[in-house]
Design an enzyme around this catalytic site. Structure first.
Site, PDB file in Angstrom:
ATOM      1  N   HIS A  85       0.818  -1.215   0.000  1.00  0.00           N
ATOM      2  CA  HIS A  85       0.000   0.000   0.000  1.00  0.00           C
ATOM      3  C   HIS A  85       0.849   1.260   0.000  1.00  0.00           C
ATOM      4  O   HIS A  85       2.065   1.234   0.201  1.00  0.00           O
ATOM      5  CB  HIS A  85      -0.952   0.005   1.205  1.00  0.00           C
ATOM      6  CG  HIS A  85      -0.264   0.046   2.533  1.00  0.00           C
ATOM      7  ND1 HIS A  85       0.036   1.217   3.188  1.00  0.00           N
ATOM      8  CD2 HIS A  85       0.175  -0.955   3.345  1.00  0.00           C
ATOM      9  CE1 HIS A  85       0.623   0.951   4.348  1.00  0.00           C
ATOM     10  NE2 HIS A  85       0.730  -0.366   4.462  1.00  0.00           N
ATOM     11  N   CYS A 113       2.814  -5.187   6.955  1.00  0.00           N
ATOM     12  CA  CYS A 113       2.516  -4.890   5.557  1.00  0.00           C
ATOM     13  C   CYS A 113       3.706  -4.208   4.898  1.00  0.00           C
ATOM     14  O   CYS A 113       4.670  -3.816   5.558  1.00  0.00           O
ATOM     15  CB  CYS A 113       1.278  -4.005   5.456  1.00  0.00           C
ATOM     16  SG  CYS A 113      -0.268  -4.891   5.743  1.00  0.00           S
TER      17      CYS A 113
END
Length: 443
Positions: free
Chosen positions: A325, A344
């Protein structure tokens, strides 16, 4: 069998007296505000320094300029085997010398350790063999840059403390890094495609590979040492513009709860809402923010400039619930140390990666179209007609097709753990093979 043979050689060398030398699984990132960041003959490599740049585009361009050779492809395992055997041969011949910790090197000035540094760089093929003596000059500075590039260090050409530490890592440890990386590769079941994405966690870079060539390379921020990103293989299924962020329960229990105890207005300031199991809003004042129990609610951050996922999310379903992301803290990509998430992978210039993911099947989604759609502020999910394979790998040592051997720090301390477990497994089966019952069954 070949892997175990190489491992045996490495272990033998590590203990041979003649060779003695001196020497998280889920979540996008920290809840706002985020934590502050803290030889085998190797062919000469480009010396373009990977410097901190002012824009995501220039940073990714500088990263790509270093090399178009993939870190991970179908030939990686064999090349690591070759590198390990070459380093084993180097170890048998005595390895490389250690440079004194107090050694100082200045351009154009002669020093007592200049020839020692040259010898060290020659043995790793960072310096030509006919340059064995002389002061620290431009030729040696260029060799130092080549060494720094191969070890993920800033290519300054000066022997910094980190460079000196890397120069003094014994060859036996480099062999063990190669062995650990080979062990991981041998146990991966990754289906290479014509187009795929690789994130090498210790190197903190992502590569977009097409027709066996790296066509995009990006800086990434991955898991903290206490919340390491997982290794995995998956498929990228969609690109989400202006995403919301569903806060993992572990972060809601610890960080969000701590913020709420100090400041009851924290959720509203961060554009977050509390939802029940059916996504119905809950009054934050009615929630137990003690942090002693697992939350029976969901915290979701609305999309916008404040969102922890930034303006774009790349979805890749996997057992760890991690993904790639954007971020609203893009300044962190300029740091050399990029281990600051909860698991992440934050990707620098992620809009460019998204455009590459969609360009083959959906050419209308070019960079300009993505920018325009994000500018509307509307949440939009774009499924990929053709899924793109993705692998998050943990290689602290590898060799690319141009025979360049690369090393990175074992940031999560996983190499020794893996090799010890492998050795214990081998010992167990060897012992089992000698058991009388095993011998009887074999008959």
């Amino acid at each position: 069998m070949r892997r175990m043979t190489i491992l045996a050689i490495a272990l033998m060398l590590a203990t041979a007296p003649a060779l003695g030398q001196s020497a998280a699984q889920t979540g996008a990132g920290t809840a706002p505000p985020p934590a502050k960041p803290a030889t085998a003959p190797a062919r000469a490599v480009p010396t373009k320094p990977l410097v901190a740049a002012s824009t995501p585009e220039s940073r990714s361009a500088a990263a790509l300029a270093l090399s178009h050779e993939p870190t991970f492809d179908e030939g990686t395992a064999q090349r690591i085997r070759e590198a390990a055997l070459s380093y084993s041969d180097l170890a048998v011949r005595g390895g490389w010398p250690a440079i004194p910790a107090e050694a100082k090197f200045a351009l154009g000035a002669a020093g007592p350790n200049d020839d020692l540094l040259r010898q060290r760089l020659i043995l790793s093929d960072d310096l030509a063999a006919d340059k064995a003596s002389g002061p620290f000059d431009e030729t040696v500075a260029e060799a130092v840059k080549r060494f720094q590039v191969r070890h993920g260090l800033a290519a300054t050409g000066t022997v910094t403390p980190r460079t000196l530490a890397a120069l003094n890592v014994p060859v036996q440890k480099r062999i063990r890094q190669l062995e650990a990386s080979l062990e991981r590769i041998d146990h991966m079941n990754f289906q290479f495609g014509q187009r795929y994405v690789v994130v090498n966690l210790p190197a903190t870079f992502a590569e977009a590979v097409e027709n066996d060539i790296v066509v995009r390379r990006y800086r990434v921020i991955v898991g903290k040492t206490e919340k390491p990103s997982p290794t995995l293989t998956a498929e990228i299924t969609s690109v989400i513009l202006n995403p919301t962020w569903t806060v993992p329960s572990s972060i809601a229990k610890t960080e969000i709860s701590a913020h709420m105890r100090k400041d009851p207005s924290y959720l509203s300031r961060m554009h977050m809402e509390v939802l029940d199991a059916r996504d119905n809003p809950i009054d934050p004042g009615a929630v137990d923010w003690s942090g002693t129990r697992t939350p029976n609610f969901t915290v979701r951050q609305q999309n916008g400039a404040w969102n922890a996922l930034g303006a774009l999310k790349i979805d890749m379903p996997n057992p760890y619930s991690v993904y790639m992301h954007d971020t609203n803290q893009r300044n962190l990509f300029s740091d050399d140390y990029r281990f600051d998430s909860h698991g992440c992978s934050r990707v620098d210039n992620v809009r460019d990666l998204a455009a590459w993911l969609m360009q083959e099947e959906m050419p209308k989604w070019n960079r300009a179209a993505i920018d325009a759609a994000i500018a509307t502020g509307q949440h939009q999910e774009i499924p990929l007609p053709k899924k793109v394979p993705v692998a998050w790998i943990y290689l602290t040592a590898w060799m690319t097709k141009d025979q360049t051997i690369q090393f990175r720090n074992d940031i999560y301390d996983q190499d020794e753990q893996l090799l010890e477990a492998t050795a214990e497994e081998a010992a167990f089966f060897n012992q089992a093979g000698n058991h009388p019952l095993t011998a009887h069954l074999a008959q």
